[in-house]
Motif scaffolding. Structure first.
Motif, PDB file in Angstrom:
ATOM      1  N   ASP A 108      45.612  41.878  25.487  1.00 20.44           N
ATOM      2  CA  ASP A 108      46.144  42.533  25.281  1.00 20.44           C
ATOM      3  C   ASP A 108      47.649  42.172  24.543  1.00 20.44           C
ATOM      4  O   ASP A 108      48.584  43.041  23.503  1.00 20.44           O
ATOM      5  CB  ASP A 108      47.215  43.393  26.374  1.00 20.44           C
ATOM      6  CG  ASP A 108      45.794  43.675  27.770  1.00 20.44           C
ATOM      7  OD1 ASP A 108      45.168  44.335  27.468  1.00 20.44           O
ATOM      8  OD2 ASP A 108      46.701  43.801  28.750  1.00 20.44           O
ATOM      9  N   TYR A 109      47.285  41.115  24.238  1.00 20.54           N
ATOM     10  CA  TYR A 109      48.752  40.342  23.580  1.00 20.54           C
ATOM     11  C   TYR A 109      48.415  40.188  21.864  1.00 20.54           C
ATOM     12  O   TYR A 109      49.491  40.459  20.585  1.00 20.54           O
ATOM     13  CB  TYR A 109      49.271  39.447  23.945  1.00 20.54           C
ATOM     14  CG  TYR A 109      50.121  39.626  25.628  1.00 20.54           C
ATOM     15  CD1 TYR A 109      51.460  39.981  25.192  1.00 20.54           C
ATOM     16  CD2 TYR A 109      49.743  38.802  26.243  1.00 20.54           C
ATOM     17  CE1 TYR A 109      52.279  40.216  26.433  1.00 20.54           C
ATOM     18  CE2 TYR A 109      50.460  39.684  27.641  1.00 20.54           C
ATOM     19  CZ  TYR A 109      51.220  39.533  27.227  1.00 20.54           C
ATOM     20  OH  TYR A 109      51.365  39.933  28.893  1.00 20.54           O
ATOM     21  N   LEU A 110      47.026  40.412  21.856  1.00 19.14           N
ATOM     22  CA  LEU A 110      46.668  40.263  20.356  1.00 19.14           C
ATOM     23  C   LEU A 110      47.325  41.751  19.490  1.00 19.14           C
ATOM     24  O   LEU A 110      47.921  40.926  17.766  1.00 19.14           O
ATOM     25  CB  LEU A 110      45.485  39.843  20.488  1.00 19.14           C
ATOM     26  CG  LEU A 110      44.290  38.907  20.818  1.00 19.14           C
ATOM     27  CD1 LEU A 110      43.061  39.010  21.027  1.00 19.14           C
ATOM     28  CD2 LEU A 110      44.635  37.684  20.057  1.00 19.14           C
ATOM     29  N   PRO A 111      47.849  42.628  19.407  1.00 21.45           N
ATOM     30  CA  PRO A 111      47.946  43.574  19.001  1.00 21.45           C
ATOM     31  C   PRO A 111      49.053  43.245  17.872  1.00 21.45           C
ATOM     32  O   PRO A 111      49.964  43.447  17.287  1.00 21.45           O
ATOM     33  CB  PRO A 111      48.090  44.583  18.947  1.00 21.45           C
ATOM     34  CG  PRO A 111      46.948  44.443  20.840  1.00 21.45           C
ATOM     35  CD  PRO A 111      47.026  43.009  20.602  1.00 21.45           C
ATOM     36  N   ILE A 112      50.324  41.878  18.535  1.00 18.38           N
ATOM     37  CA  ILE A 112      51.551  41.617  18.203  1.00 18.38           C
ATOM     38  C   ILE A 112      51.102  40.859  17.623  1.00 18.38           C
ATOM     39  O   ILE A 112      51.962  40.681  16.195  1.00 18.38           O
ATOM     40  CB  ILE A 112      52.176  41.070  19.727  1.00 18.38           C
ATOM     41  CG1 ILE A 112      52.610  42.456  20.020  1.00 18.38           C
ATOM     42  CG2 ILE A 112      53.099  40.545  18.747  1.00 18.38           C
ATOM     43  CD1 ILE A 112      52.925  41.709  21.998  1.00 18.38           C
ATOM     44  N   LEU A 113      50.111  40.176  17.309  1.00 14.38           N
ATOM     45  CA  LEU A 113      50.397  39.284  16.213  1.00 14.38           C
ATOM     46  C   LEU A 113      49.663  39.597  15.338  1.00 14.38           C
ATOM     47  O   LEU A 113      50.264  38.773  14.150  1.00 14.38           O
ATOM     48  CB  LEU A 113      49.201  37.850  17.106  1.00 14.38           C
ATOM     49  CG  LEU A 113      49.201  36.999  16.014  1.00 14.38           C
ATOM     50  CD1 LEU A 113      49.833  36.194  15.533  1.00 14.38           C
ATOM     51  CD2 LEU A 113      47.295  35.589  16.604  1.00 14.38           C
TER      52      LEU A 113
END
Length: 131
Positions: A108-113
């Motif tokens: 779920d945090y990959l879009p931030i990266l």
């Protein structure tokens, strides 16, 4: 984590963004590894765990390539470092896409990266024109 940032580079937006990407990818990888480190019932491991290590390795290489390109006087060698930087960002993006399919809440945090990578690519284009 404390990094020794050369003073002339710490002011470059692309260098700052590379350091942000490094910290973010380490945190995401740690989170994902907690979910993927368990063995499956058949004794095999989740192959996605390697992609989480790859994003760390690739993001760690961004800042040194920026340093080398900035310091290089020969334009041919400078372009070599710029090409390496483009390959690293491309591989980072691909590995983020691969991790999107893993069985972890960390994805779920990959879009931030990925958004940070997009910003990095914009900064990279602008920075390359100034060299």
């Amino acid at each position: 984590m404390n990094y020794n940032i050369p003073s002339h580079l710490s002011e470059l937006p692309i260098y700052q963004k590379a350091m942000d990407i490094l910290v973010l990818s380490r945190n995401i990888s740690t989170y994902i590894n907690q979910d993927l480190s368990y063995l499956r019932p058949d004794g095999s491991e989740d192959s996605n765990i390697y992609f989480s290590g790859d994003i760390i390795q690739q993001s760690e290489s961004l800042a040194p390539e920026i340093e080398k390109a900035q310091a290089e006087l020969c334009s041919v060698r400078k372009h070599k470092h710029l090409d390496a930087l483009e390959r690293l960002t491309h591989r980072l993006h691909l590995n983020c896409n691969r991790l999107q399919h893993c069985n972890s809440n960390g994805k779920d945090y990959l879009p931030i990266l990925q958004n940070e990578l997009k910003k990095f690519k914009r900064l990279q284009r602008h920075w390359m024109m100034t060299l």
